[in-house]
Design an enzyme around this catalytic site. Structure first.
Site, short mmCIF file in Angstrom:
data_model
loop_
_atom_site.label_atom_id
_atom_site.label_comp_id
_atom_site.label_asym_id
_atom_site.label_seq_id
_atom_site.Cartn_x
_atom_site.Cartn_y
_atom_site.Cartn_z
N GLY A 15 0.43 -1.42 0.01
CA GLY A 15 0.03 -0.01 0.37
C GLY A 15 1.02 0.95 0.28
N THR A 16 2.09 1.52 -0.52
CA THR A 16 2.73 2.80 -0.41
C THR A 16 2.38 3.38 -1.05
OG1 THR A 16 4.59 2.01 -2.46
CG2 THR A 16 5.17 1.25 -0.41
N ASN A 17 1.69 3.04 -2.22
CA ASN A 17 0.73 4.20 -3.63
C ASN A 17 -0.52 4.88 -3.02
OD1 ASN A 17 1.47 4.22 -6.31
ND2 ASN A 17 1.69 2.12 -5.99
N MET A 94 -3.86 -6.54 -7.15
CA MET A 94 -3.50 -7.40 -8.07
C MET A 94 -4.48 -8.46 -8.49
SD MET A 94 -0.68 -6.85 -8.57
CE MET A 94 0.61 -5.90 -7.60
N LEU A 97 -9.83 -7.46 -13.63
CA LEU A 97 -11.50 -7.31 -13.73
C LEU A 97 -12.18 -7.61 -14.65
CD1 LEU A 97 -11.00 -3.88 -11.07
CD2 LEU A 97 -11.99 -5.80 -10.85
N HIS A 113 0.17 1.44 -12.81
CA HIS A 113 1.36 0.45 -13.67
C HIS A 113 2.53 0.75 -13.56
CE1 HIS A 113 2.30 -2.74 -15.86
NE2 HIS A 113 2.87 -2.54 -16.82
C1 GAR Z 1 2.88 -0.81 -7.71
O1 GAR Z 1 4.39 -0.59 -8.30
C2 GAR Z 1 2.29 -1.02 -8.81
O2 GAR Z 1 2.75 -0.49 -9.62
C3 GAR Z 1 1.69 -2.85 -8.89
O3 GAR Z 1 2.02 -2.99 -7.88
C4 GAR Z 1 3.29 -2.52 -6.65
C5 GAR Z 1 2.28 -2.45 -5.41
O4 GAR Z 1 2.61 -1.63 -4.34
N1 GAR Z 1 0.79 -2.83 -9.64
C6 GAR Z 1 0.81 -3.32 -10.37
O5 GAR Z 1 2.15 -4.50 -10.82
C7 GAR Z 1 -0.71 -4.13 -11.32
N2 GAR Z 1 0.15 -4.03 -12.63
P1 GAR Z 1 2.32 -0.90 -3.36
O6 GAR Z 1 1.03 -2.21 -2.66
O7 GAR Z 1 3.29 -0.48 -2.45
O8 GAR Z 1 1.06 0.25 -3.64
#
Ligand code: GAR
Length: 205
Positions: A15-17, A94, A97, A113
């Site tokens: 969940g850093t995003n 992940m 949908l 992405h």
């Molecule tokens: C992030 O790098 C995001 O871009 C990627 O997973 C990571 C999640 O990190 N998403 C994908 O690859 C979707 N196709 P987070 O949980 O720390 O945000």
């Protein structure tokens, strides 16, 4: 005064995003939207702790829940509608949908992405795999993309992109961290603000 756009964030992991979005709301970068719900498909996702620390409601809706009358996606739809979510942000969610789901929320779902679409995207390209493939290919520039979500994995209209250099000696982990810090955590809040403001504007007629 017009209400802010109600945002639900869908997560699966660290969940850093999500944190970047919560911080952006606090700092005012995200000023047209309000995160009111976080949904995780994994019950032990650290993203849920981040939501709770920020005082945002977090719920788990999993494909693995047993004895449910409704399908996984129908339970997601039910929760999003109960919340009256107007914008759905996939932040490390992940799951792919279905067309039924993406049509239901047409032009209201965005995703981050970790590559410059149309490179290293589509089915099977998620998380560290994306950076592994970028390094295997030998690209010198990669980055991140925020895009609308339609029925084609990573195929919706691009909203924002930011390039990041690949450096000598990068591992998938090192590259992932650089792409997150320099691109994802920057453009996801900016794109969330852009779309939230557009949704708000659309309501004022
Ligand atoms: C992030 O790098 C995001 O871009 C990627 O997973 C990571 C999640 O990190 N998403 C994908 O690859 C979707 N196709 P987070 O949980 O720390 O945000």
């Amino acid at each position: 005064m017009t209400e802010k756009t109600k945002i639900a964030v869908l997560v699966s992991g660290g969940g850093t995003n999500l944190q970047a979005l919560l911080d952006a709301e606090k700092s005012g970068i995200l000023k047209s939207g309000k995160i009111t719900l976080v949904i995780s498909n994994k019950k032990d996702a650290y993203a849920l702790t981040r939501a709770s620390n920020a005082g945002v409601k977090g719920v788990v809706i999993s494909q693995k829940d047993e004895g449910q009358a409704l399908s996984f996606e129908d339970r997601l739809i039910e929760a999003l509608e109960a919340e009256k979510a107007e914008l759905i942000i996939l932040a490390g969610f992940m799951c792919i949908l279905s067309e039924k789901f993406t049509h239901h929320f047409k032009d209201r779902i965005i995703n981050v992405h970790p590559a410059l679409i149309p490179s290293f995207c589509g089915k099977g390209y998620y998380g560290l795999n994306v950076h592994r493939e970028a390094l295997n290919y030998g690209v010198k520039v990669t980055g991140a993309t925020v895009h609308f979500v339609n029925e084609i994995p990573d195929g919706g209209k691009i909203i924002m992109q930011k390039a990041v250099s690949v450096e000598e000696g990068d591992t998938p982990e090192i590259l992932q961290k650089r792409v997150m810090e320099e691109a994802e955590w920057v453009i996801l809040p900016m794109a969330a603000e852009k779309v939230s403001a557009e949704i708000m504007k659309g309501r004022v007629k």
